[in-house]
Motif scaffolding. Structure first.
Motif, PDB file in Angstrom:
ATOM      1  N   THR A   1       0.830  -1.208   0.000  1.00  0.00           N
ATOM      2  CA  THR A   1       0.000   0.000   0.000  1.00  0.00           C
ATOM      3  C   THR A   1       0.860   1.251   0.000  1.00  0.00           C
ATOM      4  OG1 THR A   1      -1.780  -1.162   1.136  1.00  0.00           O
ATOM      5  CG2 THR A   1      -1.824   1.227   1.251  1.00  0.00           C
TER       6      THR A   1
ATOM      7  N   TRP B   1       1.736   3.212  -3.276  1.00  0.00           N
ATOM      8  CA  TRP B   1       0.818   4.175  -3.889  1.00  0.00           C
ATOM      9  C   TRP B   1       0.304   5.172  -2.865  1.00  0.00           C
ATOM     10  CZ3 TRP B   1      -4.056   4.750  -2.056  1.00  0.00           C
ATOM     11  CH2 TRP B   1      -4.623   3.692  -1.349  1.00  0.00           C
ATOM     12  N   LEU B   2       0.208   4.792  -1.603  1.00  0.00           N
ATOM     13  CA  LEU B   2      -0.374   5.682  -0.607  1.00  0.00           C
ATOM     14  C   LEU B   2       0.538   6.870  -0.278  1.00  0.00           C
ATOM     15  CD1 LEU B   2      -2.731   6.320   1.241  1.00  0.00           C
ATOM     16  CD2 LEU B   2      -1.685   4.853   2.980  1.00  0.00           C
TER      17      LEU B   2
ATOM     18  N   THR C   1       0.495   9.372  -2.991  1.00  0.00           N
ATOM     19  CA  THR C   1      -0.838   9.971  -3.029  1.00  0.00           C
ATOM     20  C   THR C   1      -0.972  11.052  -1.969  1.00  0.00           C
ATOM     21  OG1 THR C   1      -1.803   7.928  -3.883  1.00  0.00           O
ATOM     22  CG2 THR C   1      -3.308   9.479  -2.832  1.00  0.00           C
ATOM     23  N   VAL C   2      -0.497  10.785  -0.776  1.00  0.00           N
ATOM     24  CA  VAL C   2      -0.548  11.777   0.303  1.00  0.00           C
ATOM     25  C   VAL C   2       0.318  12.985  -0.059  1.00  0.00           C
ATOM     26  CG1 VAL C   2       0.066  12.212   2.725  1.00  0.00           C
ATOM     27  CG2 VAL C   2      -1.132  10.103   2.095  1.00  0.00           C
TER      28      VAL C   2
ATOM     29  N   TYR D   1       0.955  14.043  -3.043  1.00  0.00           N
ATOM     30  CA  TYR D   1       0.205  14.757  -4.074  1.00  0.00           C
ATOM     31  C   TYR D   1      -0.880  15.628  -3.450  1.00  0.00           C
ATOM     32  CZ  TYR D   1      -3.127  15.552  -7.849  1.00  0.00           C
ATOM     33  OH  TYR D   1      -3.994  16.140  -8.727  1.00  0.00           O
ATOM     34  N   VAL D   2      -1.642  15.058  -2.523  1.00  0.00           N
ATOM     35  CA  VAL D   2      -2.721  15.808  -1.868  1.00  0.00           C
ATOM     36  C   VAL D   2      -2.150  17.028  -1.152  1.00  0.00           C
ATOM     37  CG1 VAL D   2      -4.411  15.719   0.013  1.00  0.00           C
ATOM     38  CG2 VAL D   2      -4.296  13.856  -1.658  1.00  0.00           C
TER      39      VAL D   2
ATOM     40  N   THR E   1     -12.795  11.540 -13.731  1.00  0.00           N
ATOM     41  CA  THR E   1     -11.914  10.371 -13.695  1.00  0.00           C
ATOM     42  C   THR E   1     -12.711   9.074 -13.725  1.00  0.00           C
ATOM     43  OG1 THR E   1     -10.276  11.614 -12.418  1.00  0.00           O
ATOM     44  CG2 THR E   1     -10.091   9.208 -12.384  1.00  0.00           C
TER      45      THR E   1
END
Length: 138
Positions: free
Chosen positions: A2, A5-6, A9-10, A12-13, A104
């Protein structure tokens, strides 16, 4: 697995959330075109480093058109975002931009053959509802 990608992703946010504020501050005395130039300089530096390290190569393949379209969408979207935060309240513009999961979801079904599930639809609906709530409040 995980974390593969996690974590990005965080990041990016956090980055996208901060861009509204940093871009808004910059637009107090600059134009969106100036922000675009600085963004392009940053991208150029990263691209040169990646190419110099051999982590990427410029090649033509069946995916080149998709890659070029992705780049064009990133540029066009960023320009539109800079113009929007230059004319509107960042705290209102940014939440509205969070409605993109609807796009999306639709495009991932059409072009990636991803399944439409009840959970994805409900989650996307919640995002849209949240955008509506945040953008309508004073």
């Amino acid at each position: 697995m995980t974390a593969r990608w996690l974590v990005p992703t965080v990041i990016y946010v956090l980055a996208v959330g901060a861009i509204g504020v940093t871009g808004g501050r910059a637009l107090r005395s600059l134009h969106w075109q100036d922000l675009l130039v600085w963004t392009a300089i940053g991208y150029a530096i990263v691209a040169i480093v990646i190419l110099a390290r051999g982590e990427a190569v410029l090649k033509l393949s069946s995916a080149t058109a998709w890659a070029a379209l992705s780049g064009a969408l990133a540029i066009g979207g960023l320009i539109a975002f800079y113009v929007a935060i230059g004319h509107g309240e960042v705290s209102k513009v940014v939440p509205i931009t969070a409605a993109y999961p609807l796009v999306t979801l639709a495009l991932s079904v059409m072009f990636l053959a991803e399944p439409v599930t009840v959970v994805r639809c409900v989650g996307t609906g919640l995002v849209i509802a949240g955008v509506a709530l945040v953008s309508s409040g004073r």
